[in-house]
Design an enzyme around this catalytic site. Structure first.
Site, PDB file in Angstrom:
ATOM      1  CB  SER A 294      -1.041  -0.148   1.228  1.00  0.00           C
ATOM      2  OG  SER A 294      -0.210   0.536   1.826  1.00  0.00           O
ATOM      3  CG  ASP A 295       1.919   5.397  -1.483  1.00  0.00           C
ATOM      4  OD1 ASP A 295       2.483   5.929  -0.009  1.00  0.00           O
ATOM      5  OD2 ASP A 295       1.203   5.895  -2.477  1.00  0.00           O
ATOM      6  CD1 TRP A 296       1.468   9.032   5.120  1.00  0.00           C
ATOM      7  CD2 TRP A 296       3.217   7.716   5.138  1.00  0.00           C
ATOM      8  NE1 TRP A 296       1.611   8.828   6.118  1.00  0.00           N
ATOM      9  CE2 TRP A 296       3.368   8.658   5.860  1.00  0.00           C
ATOM     10  CE3 TRP A 296       4.755   7.490   4.872  1.00  0.00           C
ATOM     11  CZ2 TRP A 296       4.692   9.061   7.001  1.00  0.00           C
ATOM     12  CZ3 TRP A 296       5.499   7.443   5.919  1.00  0.00           C
ATOM     13  CH2 TRP A 296       5.237   8.296   6.724  1.00  0.00           C
ATOM     14  CD  GLU A 297      -2.357   8.232   8.347  1.00  0.00           C
ATOM     15  OE1 GLU A 297      -2.748   9.139   7.685  1.00  0.00           O
ATOM     16  OE2 GLU A 297      -2.264   8.417   9.239  1.00  0.00           O
ATOM     17  CG  ASP A 298      -3.158   5.720  -0.033  1.00  0.00           C
ATOM     18  OD1 ASP A 298      -3.167   6.604   0.530  1.00  0.00           O
ATOM     19  OD2 ASP A 298      -1.931   5.374  -0.532  1.00  0.00           O
TER      20      ASP A 298
END
Length: 772
Positions: A294-298
């Protein structure tokens, strides 16, 4: 309304070709240990203090122990907040891997970093021009070599995983990460993206000077409807397949090991929640078998931003079942707790966990982390080598794109009295852009002291006493414009260095493509003096400067070309270097007219009077030289071709000028008529050649006929029989594709399976998990 928790059958955990060491280790792991492997924390989450120009980063032993040993966290990323020395990177990685050894099963931690234009979080590392500038070189060999150097320096820091390259397509110039792309064209982005992957990974990611690459951000991240970062993209299926997907498909075929997910949504469905994208398309159709992160906090944002999940726990279930293998959480351990609960409640089957963890462990084995997860101190001496710096210098020079040169204003004559002004003239941050020592790249106090700004380089080139400097304007404010105007009246030429303040992601959102009033006013008032003006642009996207371009004698796009960009620019201004950059995107004339090179015929015409409706400031592929190239004798080797043939086009290219130069030869192909409205033209091949004065060369470009396919009315890829036009510069020739019974091609094809080196028993640290 939340996405229902439909639970499809996961893929087989024991995939064909899976390393037997992975299966053996997986069988020994508890559920908590497996879920820990799927958890990625940022370094800040296990640190006590951040790094800056005045403070030294320190880890927090208590939080590190809790995360790695008690919660079995399998991956850590990032820096906090500024670049580290190689010695500190070694200390950080060693401390983390020491903690991993204290786990019941001492599985090494997989560390990841955003090294997107060189190792930008390493003090003393080699930085390169941003990707859009690398694309402007039209030189995939340079891209490959730059990424080989990046891989070396990242691995020399003790880090085996790089979150690069960005393979998003640069077709929305408002988007704040436009500069991280390889331009607007799917073919160009594919060629450059593959070169980057090959440079980072080499033949074997286990090589101690290679790293695992990441194709990001799958899929459609770069074309948000509003231009704002991490927002909705509306992408019809045909556009998704023809424009957005090809660069990712090419990277997967080249063996890229990891994929990062788009933070936004496509047609209202967040990609982190879209199994159709992450499994049906990525896994089943494209054949990707690596790790999806995943990307940041997604995953959290499925609940807090996208609102397709009624709780954070539901968001975890949705994302994991949609196909995410690793969660970039990145600040707390709630993800691990929720996922363990979801498995025990029967919402997420443990087989899906096994599937994800198998991929993560497989990557760790292939990277050699089980043999030795520690930094190799002998590599540190090769960081920032003279050879590496020379590659960066060459890339900066080849990127510079001369787009206007009225009356042959450039190169400037020796002895000229030069005024240098503008916010980019004496800014190292504007020269580099974001992702440079810090996230946004604007903290100049952390930059090396030896970076030469455009002003300093011009002074060295033309003489200290021949160059006058007046700041003139800031990024958004007028400073001393009147003083700059007075100085211009006493100068032979004014070099006005306009610039965009470095930014990326949400901080880089803008509402207007027009460059700021302050900067344009500076350029316009100096031009009004009658002194010839050379406009230089340091920007991360094409900012509209229509009024300035109309009065400038010359315009240079220097992009954000890195530590050697100032020197390269001065050499181009003086004529010591002959510019060879070509635009990798269509430069807009108006903020509301954002067509790309592969626009349709209907977009080319103004409906009222038949005037040309496609009138960019400068077209895709444009760029001038200090010499003159001519083309002749375009020849299509076969006038009639079948679907299995290869189109071969030859053309004579001559340097008709008086100095050596490099020319980019573009082959465009047009489908004259098709069942779906064809674009006016599409780039199908290119090469860059260097010719001495008077030298000519016959250049041959080849394109498989199958690659002329488009997505037809039924959604399948097809090459329709009929007439096509091949074009190189001002040369044109027609050829015909013959009708056959089955012209449908499966494009992109499923990538070839990669052979993996396996051994029946792991060595070194790999043995320790057996004993745990």
């Amino acid at each position: 309304m939340c996405i229902p928790l439909l639970i499809p059958e996961p893929l087989t955990a024991q995939a064909p070709g899976l390393d037997p060491r992975v299966s053996e280790l997986l069988a020994r792991m508890t559920l908590e240990e497996k879920v820990g492997e799927m958890t990625q924390l940022t370094l800040q989450a296990v640190s006590a203090t951040a790094a800056s120009d005045t403070s030294v980063h320190t880890l927090d032993p208590t939080t590190l122990e809790d995360a790695v040993v008690r919660h079995h966290v399998g991956s850590i990323l990032n820096v906090w907040d500024a670049a580290f020395t190689v010695e500190h990177w070694h200390e950080v990685i060693t401390t983390i891997q020491d903690a991993a050894r204290r786990k019941r099963l001492p599985i090494p931690v997989l560390y990841g970093i955003d090294a997107v234009h060189g190792h930008n979080y390493l003090q003393g590392g080699t930085l390169f021009p941003q990707n859009i500038a690398m694309a402007a070189t039209w030189n995939p060999d340079l891209v490959r070599r730059a990424n080989e150097i990046t891989a070396y320096e990242v691995r020399a820091s003790g880090i085996p995983w790089n979150f690069s390259p960005v393979l998003d397509i640069g077709r929305q110039p408002l988007w704040s990460r436009f500069f991280e792309t390889f331009g607007e064209d799917p073919y160009l982005a594919s060629v450059m993206g593959v070169a980057a992957v090959e440079g980072l990974q080499g033949e074997n990611v286990g090589d101690p000077i290679r790293v695992a690459a990441t194709a990001k951000h799958f899929l459609g991240y770069s074309v948000p409807h509003t231009g704002k970062d991490r927002t909705t993209a509306w992408i019809p299926e045909r556009r998704l397949r023809e424009e957005v997907l090809p660069s990712f498909a090419a990277a997967i075929d080249a063996g890229v090991r990891t994929v990062m997910v788009n933070s936004g949504d496509i047609n209202g469905v967040p990609v982190h929640a879209d199994r159709r994208i992450l499994v049906d398309l990525l896994r089943d159709e494209l054949g990707f078998d690596g790790v999806v992160v995943s990307d940041w906090e997604d995953i959290i944002k499925l609940h807090t931003v996208h609102r397709v999940a009624a709780s954070r726990k539901e968001a975890v279930a949705i994302a994991i079942m949609a196909g995410v293998d690793m969660s970039m959480v990145p600040l707390e351990l709630e993800f691990t707790e929720h996922l363990v609960e979801l498995v025990r409640e029967g919402v997420v089957p443990e087989s899906r966990i096994d599937e994800a963890v198998s991929r993560i462990l497989d990557l760790k084995f292939d990277l050699g982390l089980f043999d030795d997860p520690y930094p190799d101190p002998t590599l540190a001496g090769g960081i920032g080598s003279a050879e590496a710096r020379s590659v960066s210098r060459l890339a900066a020079e080849e990127a510079i794109t001369l787009v206007e040169n009225r009356g042959g204003l450039l190169p400037l004559r020796r002895g000229s009295r030069v005024l240098v002004t503008g916010p980019g003239a004496h800014s190292v941050a504007a020269l580099h852009g974001s992702w440079t020592y810090t996230w946004q790249g604007i903290q100049e106090s952390v930059y090396p002291a030896d970076v030469i700004t455009p002003l300093e380089a011009i002074r060295r080139e033309f003489g200290e006493h021949q160059v006058t400097y007046v700041p003139g304007a800031g990024f958004h404010t007028m400073l001393d414009v009147d003083e700059a105007v007075r100085a211009a009246r006493d100068a032979d030429v004014a070099v006005v260095v306009l610039a965009e303040e470095p930014s990326t992601e949400k901080p880089g959102d803008i509402h207007d493509l027009m460059l700021s009033d302050a900067q344009r006013t500076l350029a316009l008032e100096i031009a009004a003096t009658g002194t010839p003006v050379v406009v230089v642009l340091l920007a991360n996207r094409p900012r509209v400067i229509r009024d300035v371009a109309e009065v400038a004698g010359a315009v240079i796009l220097a992009y954000q070309s890195g530590p050697h960009g100032g020197e390269a620019l001065a050499d181009v201004l003086s004529g010591d270097a002959n510019p060879s950059g070509r635009l990798p995107f269509t430069y807009p004339r108006y903020t509301g007219d954002l067509m790309t090179d592969d626009h349709r015929h209907a977009e080319r015409l103004d409906g009222h009077n038949g005037w040309n409706g496609f009138r960019p400031q400068w077209p895709f592929g444009h760029g001038l030289s200090y010499t003159r190239f001519t083309y002749d004798n375009l020849h299509v080797h076969q006038s009639e071709l079948d679907i299995g043939d290869t189109l071969r086009v030859s053309v004579d290219v001559r340097n008709a000028g008086k100095r050596a130069g490099k020319e980019v030869v573009h082959l465009f192909v047009s489908d004259v008529y098709a069942s779906v409205a064809p674009p006016v033209r599409r780039l199908r091949a290119f090469t860059k050649v260097e010719l001495a004065p008077g030298e000519h060369r016959t250049v041959t470009l080849a394109v498989p006929v199958s690659e002329l396919a488009f997505v037809g009315l039924d959604g399948s890829w097809i090459v329709e029989p009929g007439s096509f036009v091949a074009a190189v510069a001002d040369q044109r020739s027609t050829f015909v594709v013959r009708a056959i019974e089955d012209a449908v091609e499966s494009i992109p094809q499923k990538p070839r399976a990669r052979a993996k080196a396996t051994s029946p028993s792991p060595a070194g640290l790999g043995q320790s998990w057996r004993d745990g």
